[in-house]
Design a protein around this motif. Structure first.
Motif, PDB file in Angstrom:
ATOM      1  N   LYS A  80       0.835  -1.206   0.000  1.00 46.26           N
ATOM      2  CA  LYS A  80       0.000   0.000   0.000  1.00 46.26           C
ATOM      3  C   LYS A  80       0.871   1.257   0.000  1.00 46.26           C
ATOM      4  O   LYS A  80       0.668   2.210   0.760  1.00 46.26           O
TER       5      LYS A  80
ATOM      6  N   HIS B 194     -10.263  -1.089  -5.662  1.00 42.01           N
ATOM      7  CA  HIS B 194      -9.806   0.256  -5.289  1.00 42.01           C
ATOM      8  C   HIS B 194      -8.331   0.275  -4.922  1.00 42.01           C
ATOM      9  O   HIS B 194      -7.647   1.288  -5.089  1.00 42.01           O
ATOM     10  N   GLU B 195      -7.797  -0.865  -4.431  1.00 44.23           N
ATOM     11  CA  GLU B 195      -6.374  -0.938  -4.127  1.00 44.23           C
ATOM     12  C   GLU B 195      -5.543  -0.941  -5.412  1.00 44.23           C
ATOM     13  O   GLU B 195      -4.466  -0.347  -5.470  1.00 44.23           O
TER      14      GLU B 195
ATOM     15  N   GLN C 257      -5.679   2.692  -6.545  1.00 40.77           N
ATOM     16  CA  GLN C 257      -4.916   3.598  -5.691  1.00 40.77           C
ATOM     17  C   GLN C 257      -3.412   3.354  -5.747  1.00 40.77           C
ATOM     18  O   GLN C 257      -2.614   4.298  -5.720  1.00 40.77           O
ATOM     19  N   TYR C 258      -3.011   2.065  -5.841  1.00 42.70           N
ATOM     20  CA  TYR C 258      -1.585   1.751  -5.772  1.00 42.70           C
ATOM     21  C   TYR C 258      -1.022   1.169  -7.072  1.00 42.70           C
ATOM     22  O   TYR C 258       0.066   1.541  -7.489  1.00 42.70           O
TER      23      TYR C 258
ATOM     24  N   SER D  81      -1.283   3.895  -9.794  1.00 42.91           N
ATOM     25  CA  SER D  81      -0.387   4.986  -9.339  1.00 42.91           C
ATOM     26  C   SER D  81       1.070   4.613  -9.552  1.00 42.91           C
ATOM     27  O   SER D  81       1.911   5.474  -9.843  1.00 42.91           O
TER      28      SER D  81
ATOM     29  N   GLN E  78     -10.778  11.843  -9.979  1.00 44.53           N
ATOM     30  CA  GLN E  78      -9.439  12.272  -9.590  1.00 44.53           C
ATOM     31  C   GLN E  78      -8.658  12.864 -10.762  1.00 44.53           C
ATOM     32  O   GLN E  78      -7.483  13.200 -10.613  1.00 44.53           O
TER      33      GLN E  78
END
Length: 488
Positions: free
Chosen positions: A65, A130-131, A134-135, A138, A182
């Protein structure tokens, strides 16, 4: 190569195909999965598997994370003398609900890992969508910011596969939609491997209604189609519940408590509001319903959770569901039940913004209706189209437009009882047409009823009601559309 939007095709070019696909039976879909051009495993693997340093870095970022390890992987990949990394042609990642599809779930997971980098297959029990957003994404974006052209092109071209039922697909789409909020575009387009019972989202976009018989060969064909399929669009709908504070609501994962949700101020509330309200918010892609169909679904889901050995696949699910429908009174209403109290009009008011109108209007609910469905797709209940293919003169008379998944409207129809619903499902008749709308508000007030049943894309819950204060359910279109891959 440009973003997915630059290659988007208008959904209208594939609507006839989508409608035809949704009407096929599961058996025909499965047989179709057995045919097609031979796809060589190594060729496919080469085209969809990302370079190892990107796969490993993404996995690390998701597990920890944290994307801080990107710099170390970047330095290793771009060290003096290292071979310049080349992006694959069509990078894919898969989210699989290994619990779906009976015994096929775990086998399919192993097959997918064999066809691409193991790090590109995410079991939803371990990695949530969502992980990944998000990661994982990213991580690619940070590589690109460091000047890594391979990562930049991979991020721009990446596509997603959701392997599961409609709930799984909706979960993945909802998490990918956060990229739009976003300002992290492009949003990866999504394809589907159907593992659920109804698979209406899968049917609507040409991926079939069931998991194919010869699934090993079909899996290669599906990945090939995901890599090369045309892009189309899907409306999604935001749902807000406002209820008197006090009683906690046991909701499915697609519906979450919210502190900032509010009702449309253009429509005044008739009556007194409670001192404190609780809010819940979620998104649906296929349908939202209130009434007897949701009550049956609620009972079925609880039975399946208590006795999972009873439901080992789509066929057994449907048989148990049918039996439970009879038990709940959907087909045979108890003799002691007052017929005058069965209709939803006793507890429900309906307000809508109709086609080409920005003003709220109250719409009467027929007294015979025991279930109201708000439908976004031309596929419901395992491929049926209860709204029907309406003639132009009828559309004009009722002020409707032809229904599509990207038109900015939902169709609202009613079902009277199980027998009526059965005739609608076999398409002998159409459902009770109530309205077509760009925004909806349901107002519920308890009388003889202490609770109502609701469901959203197949996830049911029990909704408590108050005699003193109303509970509101408001539905509005999400301002951006989901990006889908058409399978045919």
């Amino acid at each position: 190569m440009g973003s997915p939007e630059s290659t988007a095709t208008d959904l209208s070019t594939s609507r006839n195909t989508a409608t035809t696909s949704s009407a096929r039976s599961s058996v025909i879909d499965s047989i179709m999965g057995c045919t097609g051009v031979t796809i060589h495993k190594e060729d496919l693997r080469k085209r969809i598997t990302m370079p190892e340093y990107l796969r490993v870095a993404m996995r690390e970022a998701i597990q920890n994370k944290d994307v801080d390890s990107v710099k170390r992987h970047f330095d290793m990949a771009h060290a003096d003398g290292a071979e310049v990394p080349e992006p694959c042609e069509s990078p894919l990642v898969v989210f699989i609900n290994a619990k779906s599809g009976g015994r096929h779930g775990p086998e399919l997971k192993a097959r997918l890992q064999d066809l691409m980098g193991e790090e590109q297959v995410f079991d939803l029990s371990a990695v949530k969508p969502h992980e990944f957003v998000q990661y994982g994404l990213s991580c690619l974006e940070k590589f690109a910011a460091l000047g890594d052209t391979c990562a930049k092109e991979t991020r721009e071209k990446i596509r997603v596969v959701a392997a599961g039922g409609d709930g799984t697909v909706g979960w993945v789409l909802g998490c990918l939609g956060e990229l739009k909020k976003q300002d992290r575009e492009p949003v990866p387009p999504s394809g589907i491997i159907p593992l659920g019972t109804g698979n209406d989202l899968s049917r609507s976009f040409g991926w079939g209604g069931s998991f194919p018989f010869n699934w090993k060969a079909a899996t290669k064909r599906i990945l090939e189609r995901v890599a090369n399929g045309p892009i189309c669009r899907l409306d999604s709908w935001n749902l807000v519940i406002s209820m008197p504070a006090g009683e906690a609501l046991e909701t499915p994962y697609s519906l979450k408590p919210s502190e900032c949700a509010s009702l449309d101020q253009e429509l005044e509330v008739d009556g007194q509001l409670p001192e404190k309200s609780s809010y819940y918010q979620g998104v649906f892609y296929n349908y939202f319903s209130i009434g007897m169909d949701a009550q049956v679904a609620y009972g079925f889901h609880h039975l399946r959770n208590e006795k999972p050995y009873l439901a080992q696949g789509p066929l057994s699910n449907k048989l148990i569901y049918s039996g439970y429908s009879c038990k709940q009174g959907w087909f045979f209403a108890p003799c002691s039940s007052d017929p005058g109290l069965r209709g939803l009009n006793n507890i429900l008011r309906l307000y809508v913004k109709k086609v080409n109108s920005s003003k709220w209007k109250q719409v009467p609910i027929p007294s015979s209706v025991r279930s109201i469905v708000t439908l976004n797709l031309p596929s419901y209940g395992s491929g049926r189209n209860p709204w029907g293919n309406l003639k132009p003169e009828y559309l004009e008379k009722r002020g409707f437009v032809e229904a599509h998944a990207d038109d900015g409207y939902v169709e609202i129809f009613g079902l009277k009882h199980g027998w009526h619903a059965s005739m609608v499902m076999v398409e002998l008749i159409s459902a009770k047409h109530i309205a077509q709308a760009s925004a909806i508000r349901f107002e519920l007030r308890g009388g003889e009823w202490k609770e109502a049943y609701m469901q959203m894309d197949g996830e049911p819950w029990k909704q408590p009601m108050s005699k003193e204060f109303s509970t509101f359910v408001e539905i509005k279109r999400v301002p951006f559309q989901s990006v889908m891959i058409h399978g045919e």
